[in-house]
Design an enzyme around this catalytic site. Structure first.
Site, PDB file in Angstrom:
ATOM      1  N   ASN A   1      99.854   0.992 -32.408  1.00  0.00           N
ATOM      2  CA  ASN A   1     100.824   1.507 -33.382  1.00  0.00           C
ATOM      3  C   ASN A   1     102.050   0.609 -33.310  1.00  0.00           C
ATOM      4  OD1 ASN A   1     102.616   2.904 -34.963  1.00  0.00           O
ATOM      5  ND2 ASN A   1     102.883   4.622 -33.541  1.00  0.00           N
ATOM      6  N   TRP A   2     102.163  -0.264 -34.296  1.00  0.00           N
ATOM      7  CA  TRP A   2     103.247  -1.259 -34.249  1.00  0.00           C
ATOM      8  C   TRP A   2     104.609  -0.670 -34.607  1.00  0.00           C
ATOM      9  CZ3 TRP A   2     100.841  -6.035 -37.252  1.00  0.00           C
ATOM     10  CH2 TRP A   2      99.754  -6.521 -36.504  1.00  0.00           C
ATOM     11  N   LYS A   3     104.621   0.520 -35.180  1.00  0.00           N
ATOM     12  CA  LYS A   3     105.870   1.147 -35.638  1.00  0.00           C
ATOM     13  C   LYS A   3     106.636   0.165 -36.555  1.00  0.00           C
ATOM     14  CE  LYS A   3     105.830   3.682 -31.366  1.00  0.00           C
ATOM     15  NZ  LYS A   3     106.498   4.628 -30.491  1.00  0.00           N
TER      16      LYS A   3
ATOM     17  N   HIS B   1     102.500  11.965 -36.160  1.00  0.00           N
ATOM     18  CA  HIS B   1     103.165  11.289 -35.037  1.00  0.00           C
ATOM     19  C   HIS B   1     104.496  11.999 -34.769  1.00  0.00           C
ATOM     20  CE1 HIS B   1     105.086   8.270 -32.555  1.00  0.00           C
ATOM     21  NE2 HIS B   1     103.889   7.736 -32.372  1.00  0.00           N
TER      22      HIS B   1
ATOM     23  N   GLU C   1     107.307  10.958 -34.011  1.00  0.00           N
ATOM     24  CA  GLU C   1     108.491  10.361 -34.644  1.00  0.00           C
ATOM     25  C   GLU C   1     108.625  10.849 -36.089  1.00  0.00           C
ATOM     26  OE1 GLU C   1     107.686   6.241 -33.638  1.00  0.00           O
ATOM     27  OE2 GLU C   1     107.967   6.772 -31.538  1.00  0.00           O
TER      28      GLU C   1
ATOM     29  N   GLU D   1      99.644  12.907 -27.570  1.00  0.00           N
ATOM     30  CA  GLU D   1     100.778  12.079 -27.159  1.00  0.00           C
ATOM     31  C   GLU D   1     101.937  12.975 -26.724  1.00  0.00           C
ATOM     32  OE1 GLU D   1     100.599   8.002 -29.173  1.00  0.00           O
ATOM     33  OE2 GLU D   1     101.500   9.344 -30.621  1.00  0.00           O
TER      34      GLU D   1
ATOM     35  N   GLY E   1     107.287   5.905 -25.443  1.00  0.00           N
ATOM     36  CA  GLY E   1     108.360   4.911 -25.407  1.00  0.00           C
ATOM     37  C   GLY E   1     109.349   5.112 -24.265  1.00  0.00           C
TER      38      GLY E   1
ATOM     39  N   SER F   1     103.317   5.553 -23.381  1.00  0.00           N
ATOM     40  CA  SER F   1     103.592   4.553 -22.341  1.00  0.00           C
ATOM     41  C   SER F   1     102.340   4.065 -21.621  1.00  0.00           C
ATOM     42  CB  SER F   1     104.635   5.082 -21.346  1.00  0.00           C
ATOM     43  OG  SER F   1     105.848   5.329 -22.016  1.00  0.00           O
TER      44      SER F   1
ATOM     45  N   GLY G   1     101.675   2.106 -28.274  1.00  0.00           N
ATOM     46  CA  GLY G   1     102.859   1.646 -29.008  1.00  0.00           C
ATOM     47  C   GLY G   1     103.327   0.297 -28.484  1.00  0.00           C
ATOM     48  N   GLY G   2     104.325   0.322 -27.618  1.00  0.00           N
ATOM     49  CA  GLY G   2     104.949  -0.909 -27.123  1.00  0.00           C
ATOM     50  C   GLY G   2     103.967  -1.978 -26.658  1.00  0.00           C
TER      51      GLY G   2
END
Ligand code: PEP
Length: 250
Positions: free
Chosen positions: A9-11, A94, A96, A166, A172, A212, A233-234
């Site tokens: 997930n590149w956001k 998600h 966010e 999640e 994150g 994470s 993600g990251g």
């Protein structure tokens, strides 16, 4: 055997040339290796068409889609617009989007329905806040998220979905759920699926962990009995890191 899946997930990260370079390196690596999992990248919508057109070995999805087909929704992209450019997967729910964009469970349900109608694979995200975890009610919270936005689907449509657990406190933040905590939640989700649908459907549903997940912890997390992959993600923004995570399923 349940499908193993590793999804990035590149956001809202990367410029076009960086995005294309990263995606190509992942697509090439998947072509050259026989990984035991499917690989997805959920990319910013502005890059979807070019990245879909240049991906041969991995699946490309959108990070969002609006439930209406057409209309006055400035800035939004419909599920049928996604489908028309060949993007056949979407993230829904998600944390966010739930928290920063106030997306309600009813709205998420509409998105799920619209995606299914367009034959887009739904990656449905669920997870509890730190406060909810500490209250001890985290299983009820997550199951109710699923009941309110996903479990209304008839079985033939539910089978096309993937669930991503999640925990919000792990996204994150550098804090991961322990393998035991994550696996226990995955088992609880599977039990709920079993009650709503059937034990066979529960056994065949892929449930991913996200929060994470990184090259150092992926092996332990992703090898738990009820964890069928990761939403990353990251660590999906760096070729080496993402490939190390994917290699868990070599
Ligand atoms: C995510 O946003 O889906 C996620 C899991 O992020 P991170 O891996 O950075 O915690």
């Amino acid at each position: 055997m349940r499908k193993k899946i590793v999804a990035g997930n590149w956001k809202m990260n990367l410029l076009l040339d960086e995005a294309e370079k990263l995606n190509k390196s992942i697509d090439d690596a998947v072509n050259q290796n026989s990984f035991g999992c499917e690989v997805y990248n959920f990319v910013p919508s502005i890059y979807l068409k070019s990245i879909v057109d240049n991906s041969k070995n991995i699946h490309i999805g959108a990070q969002n889609g609006h439930p209406e087909k057409v209309g006055a929704f400035t800035g939004e992209i419909s599920m049928n617009q996604l489908s028309a450019i060949g993007s056949k997967a979407v993230l829904i729910g998600h944390s966010e989007r739930r928290q920063l964009f106030n997306e309600s469970e009813a709205f998420l349900k509409e998105k799920v329905n619209a995606a299914i109608e367009e034959d887009i694979k739904v990656f449905f995200c669920c997870g509890e806040s730190l406060e909810q975890r500490e209250s001890g009610k985290y299983i009820e919270v997550v199951i109710s998220q699923l009941k309110n936005s996903l479990f209304h689907l008839p079985v033939e449509d539910f089978q096309k979905t993937v669930i991503a657990y999640e925990p919000i406190w792990a996204i994150g933040t550098g804090k991961t759920a322990s393998p035991e905590q994550a696996n226990a939640m995955h088992k609880a989700i599977r039990e709920a699926i079993s009650k709503v649908y059937s034990p066979a459907i529960a056994e065949s549903t892929s449930i991913l962990y996200g929060g994470s997940c990184n090259p150092a912890n992926a092996k332990t997390l992703l090898s738990q009995s009820d964890i069928d992959g990761g939403l990353i993600g990251g660590a999906s923004l760096k070729t080496e890191d993402f490939l190390t995570i994917i290699s868990t399923y070599k």
